[in-house]
Design an enzyme around this catalytic site. Structure first.
Site, PDB file in Angstrom:
ATOM      1  N   ASP A  76       0.450   2.533   9.160  1.00  0.00           N
ATOM      2  CA  ASP A  76      -0.180   1.932  10.265  1.00  0.00           C
ATOM      3  C   ASP A  76       0.926   2.191  11.259  1.00  0.00           C
ATOM      4  O   ASP A  76       0.410   2.051  12.548  1.00  0.00           O
ATOM      5  CB  ASP A  76      -0.391   0.525  10.137  1.00  0.00           C
TER       6      ASP A  76
ATOM      7  N   LYS B 104       8.346   1.299   5.475  1.00  0.00           N
ATOM      8  CA  LYS B 104       6.842   1.928   4.929  1.00  0.00           C
ATOM      9  C   LYS B 104       5.848   1.473   5.454  1.00  0.00           C
ATOM     10  O   LYS B 104       5.659   0.359   5.411  1.00  0.00           O
ATOM     11  CB  LYS B 104       7.003   1.809   3.455  1.00  0.00           C
ATOM     12  N   THR B 105       4.959   2.028   6.206  1.00  0.00           N
ATOM     13  CA  THR B 105       3.353   1.660   6.380  1.00  0.00           C
ATOM     14  C   THR B 105       3.018   2.920   7.008  1.00  0.00           C
ATOM     15  O   THR B 105       3.341   3.396   8.202  1.00  0.00           O
ATOM     16  CB  THR B 105       3.403   0.609   7.156  1.00  0.00           C
TER      17      THR B 105
ATOM     18  N   ASP C 144       6.054  -7.097   5.891  1.00  0.00           N
ATOM     19  CA  ASP C 144       6.219  -8.546   4.910  1.00  0.00           C
ATOM     20  C   ASP C 144       7.167  -8.174   3.725  1.00  0.00           C
ATOM     21  O   ASP C 144       7.963  -9.100   3.523  1.00  0.00           O
ATOM     22  CB  ASP C 144       4.631  -8.763   4.365  1.00  0.00           C
TER      23      ASP C 144
ATOM     24  N   ARG D 218       1.075  -5.850  -5.052  1.00  0.00           N
ATOM     25  CA  ARG D 218       1.121  -6.521  -3.677  1.00  0.00           C
ATOM     26  C   ARG D 218       1.603  -8.134  -4.102  1.00  0.00           C
ATOM     27  O   ARG D 218       1.682  -9.140  -3.027  1.00  0.00           O
ATOM     28  CB  ARG D 218      -0.312  -6.918  -2.979  1.00  0.00           C
TER      29      ARG D 218
ATOM     30  N   GLY E 214       0.804  -1.344   0.141  1.00  0.00           N
ATOM     31  CA  GLY E 214      -0.189   0.124   0.016  1.00  0.00           C
ATOM     32  C   GLY E 214       0.694   1.218   0.011  1.00  0.00           C
ATOM     33  O   GLY E 214       2.120   1.413   0.522  1.00  0.00           O
TER      34      GLY E 214
END
Lengths: 504, 504
Positions: free
Chosen positions: A229, A226-227, A200, A169, A105
């Protein structure tokens, strides 16, 4: 300061950095355009000659024995840190061919990581080539790429989204897929590959690094955290990029509906935030905006597991003496919850004796009005913090590749509370040191554990110390829109500040 | 420019303007706080002595005969314009008691209207008093108010929301309610009342003004144009406040999901915007962001009414010859629509021969992912434009009251495309001139007609001239977050710019 009626916003074409025409025809708004030439500060170590200093051998986040077996070539690698040096580590005639891929994402700042890698190589390893694999890891396997040039990347500087080379993905998992990746590495004569992704993707990056070593390929692999979240972090990787921007976008919206609630006095708004398992976004938004009630999933989980113990072994008396068995914090949370939810938590259990979380109607009861989606936050223009942080991560990745490192994750320690970018420390952390194993299909699989909100961590403790006041008084704060210039432009999120303070 | 890790954002208390402690304890973010002292430019006519010049007698937007009957004391009033003068119009020892009320839904900038009224009286009619009626028109009827002071209003300068005195949706309609309003006017010895609201509230303001005249009360009533929907405007009221800010907030979100779509290449986002009957918000957001498809309700209505004519009187042949009866624009729209919607538009009619709009599944089909709600946009921090526009509206209201005017709506003509605030023209427009009548329960009721998107207007024409290109190319523009400082801080919305250009 006068708001004149100047012509509104559309800049017809992005200015190319060189006389050659830009290959990407994107129409920009005035704000987007103003960001392209935003000057990015760099950690000072990256501005003059430096060398790499290795730390002590590393271990793993859990089950080091199994991790060592899974990564025989990489396990135990030290962290690497850049320190000033008398002479540059550049070798005569050194040129590198580096691939870069965006995985999973989108997160604000991804483009700046690529710009950082590119600029590092332009400055330090002249004549190098950067390939952008298109559409995520699938681009590696299909050898679908674009050669990045100064003009090509120019319009994406400090811009949101992943549209420079797009993402995907796909995972490189099967033996055939690893073979495809090897073929691409050989075909392009890759010295290195930078994988920009989440937990992941970074696990995958480490497996690729190990595999290239096994196959005696020269291709080194470096990861980047990277995220939005915020669940990919550890002591050596203080934050993942995109979290700062996304939280500020959500917090702006929350602040707006708080002002709305205070203005009408008629209703409360309920906001549901994304964040999968971890609640970092929710916690950060709470710290920025001070809502009356905030539900942090990790805390509810803690309460539930205590309740499970009590329900399995103790008598639940009407008088409530059983509650004394709850930890103080869990008791507070329990008492805080509406009666209907308390009852559900107490009464329903599945055949294994666990509370049936799926049946809890909390969300059903609370979700009303406003669901903020990933889409609203993950593609915003990166904040000044994310812009600078990503640029430094890209530079660090370039430096690690130049010095022959593989299996590390690019790491920028942003330092103490007041450290300006110039003082940030730059280096790499062994990806294996972030790993544990999970048992899947009878086999151990390496995983980078998602960082959950720690109930003993400084951000949660700060929240816990203030929420009683927030609950009864309206202490709402409206952060307003992200600013790129002016007093608030360089503020950093509370989570990072508090964690840095706690570590200091 | 270096993003240092400066302590994040919370300013513990708003600085009071005088040594007295502020009565409102609100905690502000760094951005909110930076806005409080944002210097507001004023139209130059308000900076030195001026006089009021009346224009020619006015009529009504429709049915002037009926409007004249409904407003015997006010009908035909001229517009008033402020022009520079040798001497001030202040009379010795003049002091005014003025009430102000926020009516209906919130819109960014409302606080600045109140600050403008207050500051005007402080400067020009020293010793005057301003009462803020609490919770909307209900506050007038219940005589629930707060006396506004420098300290009281200080924390709300340039801030979003309506929380200074809150708003409400009560209407003053029945004879008893008018009586209550009269009692309050007498009790507080009110010289004037400023009603800040939308079309209904301004109609109500005019009825109040007429009623006070009938009852020989001295209380004058002035309206102010507020609504984020943008549907309260006419030639003399170029825009309603809040529209600029709300559209920019929505456009930021739309721009973000466009970048998202471009990055993944996997899906389109569908966004539903608010705006009740009129589609100004949707049109403005389209002009700011360039989506592939935009559906403007007014255009669909036009198509439907043409279809009704055709279906009622003509043969609809298979070959499609009937389509020649559609206006060119309607035909284009019809051909643009998916077949399923075309069929529904053609086949289903209610007993009166009309297309059953409610049955059209357009929205059902298109709404996915993102519904932006009023709540996200109506309480944001006002843009520089809305901040200045509202402040000038407040000053104008003060000037109109000082000069004895009633039944006018405060009007600020922002002038040609490039006019800075200093050159704005200030005055008032007869509320009766905006009115038409509607027949309800056998009686004529005055209404200010909602301004719909005009298919012959400059904003729609601009959109229509570009949408074919937007449909097939991805011309997305991402406006980014509202900026208060820097190059994009003073941009004005496309709708207003285009309408001003068209009028020029």
């Amino acid at each position: 300061m006068s708001p004149t009626l100047a012509a509104n916003g559309d800049i017809a074409a992005a200015k190319p950095a060189s006389p050659a025409t830009s290959r990407v025809a994107v129409v920009y708004s005035e704000v987007q355009n103003s960001r392209i030439d935003h000057p990015l500060p760099l950690p000072s170590v990256l501005r003059s000659p430096f060398k790499i200093v290795d730390g002590p051998a590393s271990s793993a986040a859990g089950n080091p024995g199994e991790i060592a077996k899974l990564f025989p070539n990489l396990f135990g690698q030290p962290s690497a840190m850049l320190v000033p040096s008398e002479s540059d580590m550049a070798q005569p005639d050194q040129k590198l061919k580096i691939g870069v891929v965006l995985s999973g994402g989108q997160a604000p700042g991804g483009h700046n990581v690529i710009c950082g890698i590119f600029d590092y190589l332009q400055e330090r390893v002249k004549g190098s080539t950067v390939y952008g694999f298109k559409g995520g890891p699938g681009g590696i396997m299909k050898c679908k790429y674009v050669e990045l040039t100064t003009d090509y990347i120019y319009p994406f500087r400090n811009q949101g989204g992943f549209d420079m080379i797009c993402s995907g993905r796909d995972k490189i998992e099967t033996p055939e897929q690893f073979k495809q990746a090897e073929e691409t590495a050989v075909k392009l004569d890759l010295d290195g590959l930078v994988v920009i992704g989440g937990d992941d993707s970074n696990t995958n990056a480490c497996l690729l690094a190990e595999n290239f070593r096994v196959k005696k390929l020269k291709t080194q692999v470096i990861g980047c955290p990277k995220t939005i979240d915020g669940d990919l972090k550890c002591k050596e990787v203080p934050t993942s990029f995109g979290f700062d921007t996304a939280c500020k976008i959500y917090a702006e919206m929350i602040g707006n509906v708080m002002v709305d609630a205070r203005s009408t006095g008629k209703y409360y708004h309920f906001v549901r935030l994304m964040g999968r398992a971890a609640s970092h976004i929710t916690l950060e938004c709470a710290l920025q905006t001070h809502p009356n009630i905030t539900i942090i999933g990790e805390e509810v989980q803690q309460l539930i597991s205590e309740l499970n113990e009590i329900l399995a072994h103790d008598v639940v008396d009407e008088g409530g003496v059983w509650k004394k068995k709850l930890a103080n914090q869990s008791l507070q949370l329990f008492e805080f919850l509406p009666e209907a939810i308390q009852e559900q938590l107490m009464l329903e259990r599945d055949p294994h004796g666990n509370v049936q979380v799926a049946k809890i109607e909390t969300e059903k009861m609370l979700i009303k009005w406003l669901k903020l989606s990933w889409y609203e936050g993950r593609c915003g223009l990166p904040t000044n913090f994310d812009s600078s942080y990503c640029y430094a991560l890209g530079f660090a990745a370039g430096a690690l590749l130049q010095s022959g490192k593989t299996g590390l994750i690019s790491s920028v320690w942003v330092g103490n509370l007041a450290a300006p970018v110039e003082e940030w420390t730059v280096g790499g952390t062994a990806l294996t040191s972030l790993m544990d194993v999970e048992r899947r299909h009878g086999k151990y699989k390496p995983v980078i554990k998602k960082a959950m909100v720690e109930l003993e961590g400084a951000p949660f403790k700060k929240f816990a110390s203030m929420r009683d006041e927030w609950a009864v008084k309206n202490c709402y704060i409206s952060p307003g829109p992200i600013q790129f210039v002016g007093p608030a432009a360089n503020a950093v999120n509370h989570t990072l500040l508090l964690e840095l303070g706690a570590h200091a």
